[in-house]
Enzyme design. Structure first.
Site, PDB file in Angstrom:
ATOM      1  N   LEU A 108       0.811  -1.221   0.000  1.00  0.00           N
ATOM      2  CA  LEU A 108       0.000   0.000   0.000  1.00  0.00           C
ATOM      3  C   LEU A 108       0.846   1.273   0.000  1.00  0.00           C
ATOM      4  O   LEU A 108       0.351   2.365   0.266  1.00  0.00           O
ATOM      5  CB  LEU A 108      -0.967  -0.015   1.187  1.00  0.00           C
ATOM      6  CG  LEU A 108      -1.962  -1.180   1.176  1.00  0.00           C
ATOM      7  CD1 LEU A 108      -2.842  -1.144   2.416  1.00  0.00           C
ATOM      8  CD2 LEU A 108      -2.786  -1.198  -0.087  1.00  0.00           C
ATOM      9  N   CYS A 109       2.102   1.135  -0.316  1.00  0.00           N
ATOM     10  CA  CYS A 109       3.019   2.271  -0.369  1.00  0.00           C
ATOM     11  C   CYS A 109       2.775   3.049  -1.671  1.00  0.00           C
ATOM     12  O   CYS A 109       2.647   2.457  -2.744  1.00  0.00           O
ATOM     13  CB  CYS A 109       4.451   1.726  -0.323  1.00  0.00           C
ATOM     14  SG  CYS A 109       5.654   2.886   0.251  1.00  0.00           S
ATOM     15  N   HIS A 110       2.700   4.368  -1.568  1.00  0.00           N
ATOM     16  CA  HIS A 110       2.462   5.188  -2.757  1.00  0.00           C
ATOM     17  C   HIS A 110       3.644   5.135  -3.716  1.00  0.00           C
ATOM     18  O   HIS A 110       4.799   5.239  -3.280  1.00  0.00           O
ATOM     19  CB  HIS A 110       2.242   6.658  -2.359  1.00  0.00           C
ATOM     20  CG  HIS A 110       0.935   6.903  -1.714  1.00  0.00           C
ATOM     21  ND1 HIS A 110       0.746   6.786  -0.353  1.00  0.00           N
ATOM     22  CD2 HIS A 110      -0.265   7.243  -2.237  1.00  0.00           C
ATOM     23  CE1 HIS A 110      -0.515   7.060  -0.068  1.00  0.00           C
ATOM     24  NE2 HIS A 110      -1.147   7.340  -1.192  1.00  0.00           N
ATOM     25  N   MET A 119       9.334   4.781   4.431  1.00  0.00           N
ATOM     26  CA  MET A 119       9.432   3.400   3.938  1.00  0.00           C
ATOM     27  C   MET A 119      10.558   3.260   2.925  1.00  0.00           C
ATOM     28  O   MET A 119      11.256   2.240   2.895  1.00  0.00           O
ATOM     29  CB  MET A 119       8.110   2.934   3.321  1.00  0.00           C
ATOM     30  CG  MET A 119       6.974   2.796   4.323  1.00  0.00           C
ATOM     31  SD  MET A 119       7.310   1.589   5.626  1.00  0.00           S
ATOM     32  CE  MET A 119       7.826   2.620   6.964  1.00  0.00           C
ATOM     33  N   GLU A 120      10.777   4.281   2.115  1.00  0.00           N
ATOM     34  CA  GLU A 120      11.864   4.240   1.136  1.00  0.00           C
ATOM     35  C   GLU A 120      13.218   4.225   1.843  1.00  0.00           C
ATOM     36  O   GLU A 120      14.112   3.455   1.464  1.00  0.00           O
ATOM     37  CB  GLU A 120      11.762   5.427   0.175  1.00  0.00           C
ATOM     38  CG  GLU A 120      10.632   5.300  -0.834  1.00  0.00           C
ATOM     39  CD  GLU A 120       9.227   5.503  -0.275  1.00  0.00           C
ATOM     40  OE1 GLU A 120       8.266   5.201  -0.993  1.00  0.00           O
ATOM     41  OE2 GLU A 120       9.077   5.976   0.877  1.00  0.00           O
ATOM     42  N   ASP A 164      24.986 -10.782   2.429  1.00  0.00           N
ATOM     43  CA  ASP A 164      25.200 -11.709   1.319  1.00  0.00           C
ATOM     44  C   ASP A 164      26.666 -11.777   0.911  1.00  0.00           C
ATOM     45  O   ASP A 164      27.192 -12.858   0.631  1.00  0.00           O
ATOM     46  CB  ASP A 164      24.343 -11.301   0.121  1.00  0.00           C
ATOM     47  CG  ASP A 164      24.478 -12.279  -1.032  1.00  0.00           C
ATOM     48  OD1 ASP A 164      24.354 -13.504  -0.795  1.00  0.00           O
ATOM     49  OD2 ASP A 164      24.712 -11.827  -2.172  1.00  0.00           O
TER      50      ASP A 164
END
Length: 171
Positions: free
Chosen positions: A73-75, A111-112, A126
């Site tokens: 639901l992130c724009h 969020m970004e 990794d």
């Protein structure tokens, strides 16, 4: 998922149409403990898979740009800039990573920044795991955000000196 299933679960992207466009910035941080041997190789840039810090910075930027495709639901937004900063912590055999994201928009970029941060940390994981599989990611947190209705927000534990330096350089 059908419309009725979506309605049943209450999914909805936030409506930001009425919000004003403001400059928004977010800074997140985290740490990965890699152990002494891997740390020394990381420091020398001689891990078997290559320069983990440079690749982590690049991967973090790429991830921040892909956030809306990863978080349902992130724009979808057009970022002004993203930067990833790595810092070696000798005494802990760890790497501290900072991710900064900025936009001029109606929605924030927390969020970004967090997505970029986590992928940068996982990239270090990794590239380090061939030397030490006993790795640990910790202290992932949003440190700072600005813009929008609420203005500036700082994590309750405050800003570490390195975070202040990054924000000063970015502003």
């Amino acid at each position: 998922m059908s419309d009725s299933e979506q309605a049943q679960h209450g999914f909805s992207m936030a409506d930001v149409a009425a919000k004003p466009v403001t400059r928004r910035l977010a800074l997140a941080s985290g740490r990965i403990n890699v152990g002494e041997k891997a740390f020394r190789l990381l420091q020398e840039g001689s891990l078997p898979k290559g320069d983990a810090l440079a690749l982590a910075e690049f991967a973090g930027i790429q991830a921040a740009k892909q956030t809306p495709s990863l978080i349902p639901l992130c724009h979808p937004i057009s970022l002004n800039r993203v930067s990833i900063h790595t810092h070696l912590i000798d005494e802990a055999f760890a790497v501290e990573v900072f991710a900064m994201a900025e936009i001029d928009a109606r929605t924030g970029v927390e969020m970004e920044a967090l997505c970029g941060l986590n992928i940068a940390l996982l990239t270090i994981w990794d590239l380090t795991k061939p030397v030490n599989a006993a790795l640990e990611i910790s202290e992932v947190r949003l440190l700072y955000k600005s813009g929008g209705k609420r203005g500036d927000w700082v994590h309750p534990d405050g800003l570490p000196a390195r975070a202040r330096t990054i924000l000063d350089a970015e502003n």
